[in-house]
Design a protein around this motif. Structure first.
Motif, PDB file in Angstrom:
ATOM      1  N   ASP A  24       0.994  -1.125   0.217  1.00 29.57           N
ATOM      2  CA  ASP A  24       0.271   0.016   0.593  1.00 29.57           C
ATOM      3  C   ASP A  24       0.937   1.102   0.062  1.00 29.57           C
ATOM      4  O   ASP A  24       0.330   2.271   0.227  1.00 29.57           O
ATOM      5  N   SER A  25       1.768   1.540   0.707  1.00 27.67           N
ATOM      6  CA  SER A  25       2.807   2.344   0.759  1.00 27.67           C
ATOM      7  C   SER A  25       3.403   2.580  -0.964  1.00 27.67           C
ATOM      8  O   SER A  25       4.354   3.471  -0.959  1.00 27.67           O
ATOM      9  N   GLY A  26       3.144   2.155  -1.793  1.00 29.62           N
ATOM     10  CA  GLY A  26       4.077   1.918  -3.309  1.00 29.62           C
ATOM     11  C   GLY A  26       3.726   3.218  -3.868  1.00 29.62           C
ATOM     12  O   GLY A  26       4.558   3.758  -4.761  1.00 29.62           O
ATOM     13  N   PRO A  27       2.903   3.773  -4.309  1.00 30.86           N
ATOM     14  CA  PRO A  27       1.964   5.310  -4.931  1.00 30.86           C
ATOM     15  C   PRO A  27       2.521   6.298  -4.051  1.00 30.86           C
ATOM     16  O   PRO A  27       3.564   7.083  -5.043  1.00 30.86           O
ATOM     17  N   SER A  28       3.404   6.095  -2.998  1.00 28.81           N
ATOM     18  CA  SER A  28       3.762   7.115  -2.399  1.00 28.81           C
ATOM     19  C   SER A  28       5.604   7.392  -2.371  1.00 28.81           C
ATOM     20  O   SER A  28       6.182   7.760  -3.265  1.00 28.81           O
ATOM     21  N   ARG A  29       6.058   5.832  -2.694  1.00 27.87           N
ATOM     22  CA  ARG A  29       7.950   5.375  -3.253  1.00 27.87           C
ATOM     23  C   ARG A  29       7.820   6.098  -4.963  1.00 27.87           C
ATOM     24  O   ARG A  29       8.139   6.477  -5.702  1.00 27.87           O
ATOM     25  N   LEU A  72      13.425  13.573  -1.407  1.00 29.72           N
ATOM     26  CA  LEU A  72      13.649  14.932  -2.292  1.00 29.72           C
ATOM     27  C   LEU A  72      14.527  15.690  -1.847  1.00 29.72           C
ATOM     28  O   LEU A  72      15.539  15.603  -2.977  1.00 29.72           O
ATOM     29  N   VAL A  73      15.589  15.320  -0.678  1.00 30.80           N
ATOM     30  CA  VAL A  73      16.549  15.750  -0.437  1.00 30.80           C
ATOM     31  C   VAL A  73      17.155  15.056  -0.464  1.00 30.80           C
ATOM     32  O   VAL A  73      18.243  15.699  -1.477  1.00 30.80           O
ATOM     33  N   ILE A  74      17.613  14.073   0.562  1.00 31.02           N
ATOM     34  CA  ILE A  74      18.282  12.946  -0.374  1.00 31.02           C
ATOM     35  C   ILE A  74      18.876  13.299  -1.078  1.00 31.02           C
ATOM     36  O   ILE A  74      19.922  12.960  -1.692  1.00 31.02           O
ATOM     37  N   ALA A  75      18.251  13.191  -2.555  1.00 33.89           N
ATOM     38  CA  ALA A  75      18.068  13.098  -4.395  1.00 33.89           C
ATOM     39  C   ALA A  75      18.641  14.070  -4.232  1.00 33.89           C
ATOM     40  O   ALA A  75      18.988  14.316  -5.836  1.00 33.89           O
ATOM     41  N   GLY A  76      18.891  14.933  -3.839  1.00 35.69           N
ATOM     42  CA  GLY A  76      19.444  16.397  -4.173  1.00 35.69           C
ATOM     43  C   GLY A  76      18.841  17.674  -4.900  1.00 35.69           C
ATOM     44  O   GLY A  76      19.514  18.186  -5.211  1.00 35.69           O
ATOM     45  N   ARG A  96       9.946   8.591  -7.159  1.00 34.11           N
ATOM     46  CA  ARG A  96      10.893   8.432  -7.528  1.00 34.11           C
ATOM     47  C   ARG A  96      10.360   9.141  -9.135  1.00 34.11           C
ATOM     48  O   ARG A  96      11.457   9.466  -9.857  1.00 34.11           O
ATOM     49  N   TRP A  97       9.212   9.461  -9.561  1.00 32.59           N
ATOM     50  CA  TRP A  97       9.264  10.163 -10.714  1.00 32.59           C
ATOM     51  C   TRP A  97       9.093  11.163 -10.963  1.00 32.59           C
ATOM     52  O   TRP A  97       9.748  11.807 -12.009  1.00 32.59           O
ATOM     53  N   TYR A  98       8.841  11.945  -9.282  1.00 30.71           N
ATOM     54  CA  TYR A  98       9.833  13.734  -9.189  1.00 30.71           C
ATOM     55  C   TYR A  98      11.337  13.720  -9.538  1.00 30.71           C
ATOM     56  O   TYR A  98      11.715  14.418 -10.377  1.00 30.71           O
TER      57      TYR A  98
END
Length: 583
Positions: A462-467, A493-497, A471-473
């Motif tokens: 059930d957490s798939g949509p949030s992850r 998003l912060v970890i992704a820079g 990832r898409w963004y």
């Protein structure tokens, strides 16, 4: 003629026959060290031999509980509450930014809970390793849960539970669907429960020493630092300590318990004083302001007896997930008040039930602190009801109960053989009746409600949509765009820079520092990455509501659009060209 006299000093033997001085001193030290190591090994071996049955049983239980809670821990429940993301973000800020929170800390809760998470993520490198920040925080909850299970077993044994019923209490506490749902979530309440259980274990210590009282006070203070509402259980911990007291040292035990508890909790007040944030002011946050909001200004959820109230709806959710653990626990708590060794456990459960009848705010995770005591009451009453098969004296685990409960129904004394046979027959009949009732209840609960829910817990994502939305963004939107999101995605998003830093949607309206950077309000926002917000939430966040009204869906995730990525339509642009760089 000169005569030279040479003096030879001989080593002097000590009373044990070992030479003092020269190499003899080293020999003596080695022998003393060896004796101490031998004594320590003997003590450890003796302890393991005395407790091997409990250790074996507890190991099997922890393996089972670890598998149930660890498999698919990120998939179920889904991202139902952004408190998880908030605590993960605050732990990230502690670990990487040296700040108490990722935004201005405003005394909503003491920061010990997410400090605990930050310690775990630092030691295990979880933020870099886990697929999402919330996943890293949930890993920490798995560790918290397993330690809580071990503490619950130890507490049950110190309350004179037989091993099988102590194990049953742990299994109820861990495997009930309601428990799996809440104990997987990265909530401060789970950390607070761990410290409360540790405080109760020390309060019920058979040593009844000052050191045990100090440890109990420290652990209770840690519970406060994790979640301030845990102080509601403080009277129960104190009364258990008092009931287990040794009159010879009670004065010192009580003073040290209260002293360490007050001193460690008082650091929170001193922190606010040192930051000049104790009293209200126009240009800073305030501890007193936060307390007033929590106690007086927060929207009440209504009473449990009030039809349609938030509290009643919350209780309905709990019973929908699992009607058995709480129902059996509350029913068992009433007669448990009459059993000395269960009285305090029952009171701790019923106190929390009574609080639900007040017209106040009901936190989503309120039930978390009820679960261990519901399990203890249920298993404890079975332990009391089911007579013991032994005829000899009962070996009680803790001096707290010695001589208090009287003979157990299964302990048969007397010289009349016929009376003894009748009592044994009655004991066997009672045991059979209790076992039959438990088996029937298990056959009803496990296949009917528990098994399907646990199957979902082990398989659903059930957490798939949030992850997937995060990832898409990250993969499709370049840096330079201002995004407003929930806290479940903020840290990813912060970890992704992503630059500029994403904005937690609450802060768009409620944080003056954020509003100061966005001079044009919602018009300075480029994207929203959010789930569906309640109308009451949008009413309190007008800038967020207006920004969502002036946006179009770029991508949605989940079968019902659980998470959407929305592009803001700038003034002068149309929806058809909203995706262009200028709009």
């Amino acid at each position: 003629m000169t005569t030279t006299t040479t003096t030879i000093t001989l080593p002097v033997a000590d009373p044990d026959g070992i030479a003092v001085g020269g190499s003899g001193s080293g020999t003596r030290d080695r022998r003393i060290f060896g004796d101490r190591m031998s004594a320590a090994r003997a003590r450890i071996a003796g302890w393991l031999f005395a407790h091997w049955r409990s250790l074996a049983l507890l190991t099997l239980i922890l393996v089972a509980c670890g598998l149930v809670h660890g498999i698919n821990l990120d998939g179920w429940p889904g991202r139902i509450n952004d408190d998880e993301g908030t605590y993960a973000a605050q732990a990230y800020a502690m670990q990487y930014r040296g700040q108490i929170a990722h935004y201005t800390y405003w005394y909503d809760h003491p920061f010990g809970g997410w400090l605990f998470i930050a310690v775990y993520t630092t030691v295990t490198n979880a933020f870099e390793r886990a697929p999402s920040a919330v996943t890293a925080a949930r890993e920490c909850m798995l560790v918290v849960h397993l330690v809580s299970c071990a503490l619950l077993y130890l507490l049950a044994r110190r309350l004179a539970f037989r091993r099988v019923f102590a194990g049953l209490a742990v299994l109820l506490f861990s495997l009930a669907p309601l428990a799996v749902w809440y104990q997987r979530l990265a909530f401060l309440d789970n950390i607070a429960v761990l410290w409360v259980l540790a405080a109760l274990v020390c309060a019920a210590s058979p040593r009844r020493s000052v050191g045990s009282a100090i440890a109990s006070g420290i652990f209770m203070a840690f519970a406060f630092w994790s979640k301030e509402t845990s102080l509601m259980l403080l009277p129960g911990v104190y009364l258990l300590l008092r009931a287990n007291r040794d009159p010879r040292n009670w004065r010192f035990v009580r003073g040290n318990f209260l002293g360490f508890l007050t001193a460690i909790c008082g650091i929170y007040l001193l922190y606010a004083v040192a930051k000049n944030e104790l009293f209200e002011g126009a240009d800073h946050v305030s501890l007193i302001r936060a307390i007033k909001w929590q106690l007086l200004e927060r929207t009440a959820s209504g009473s449990l007896l009030q039809a349609g109230s938030g509290t009643q709806g919350m209780a309905g959710l709990w019973l929908h997930l699992d009607p058995y653990l709480l129902g059996a626990g509350v029913l068992a708590a009433v007669p448990a008040l009459c059993v000395r060794r269960l009285r305090m456990v029952a009171a701790l459960l019923l106190i929390q039930v009574v609080f639900m009848f007040r017209d106040g705010y009901m936190p989503y995770a309120y039930v978390t602190a009820m679960l261990p005591f519901a399990a203890l009451c249920s298993a404890g009453m079975l332990d009391v009801t089911l007579p013991r098969a032994t005829r000899g004296p009962q070996a009680v685990r803790s001096s707290f109960f010695r001589g208090a409960a009287g003979p157990t129904p299964g302990i048969i004394r007397g010289s009349n053989a016929a009376a003894r046979r009748r009592r044994l027959a009655a004991a066997r009949t009672t045991r059979v009746a209790v076992v039959v009732c438990v088996v029937i209840l298990g056959l009803v609960a496990l296949p009917g409600r528990w098994a399907p829910t646990l199957r979902t817990a082990l398989t659903a994502d059930d957490s798939g949509p949030s992850r997937d939305a995060a990832r898409w963004y990250i993969e499709n939107v370049p840096n330079g765009h201002t995004v407003v999101t929930d806290d479940n995605i903020w840290t990813d998003l912060v970890i992704a820079g992503k630059k500029p830093d994403p904005i937690w949607f609450y802060k768009l309206d409620l944080d003056p520092a954020v509003r100061g950077k966005l001079k044009n309000g919602w018009q300075d926002v480029d994207y929203f990455v959010l789930g569906t917000l309640m109308p009451s939430t949008l009413h309190d966040l007008p800038l967020v509501a207006e920004g969502l009204q002036h946006s179009v869906v770029v991508k949605s995730f989940g079968s019902d659009g659980q998470i959407t990525i929305r592009k803001v339509i700038k003034p002068g642009c149309s929806a058809e060209v909203a995706a262009s760089p200028g709009c």
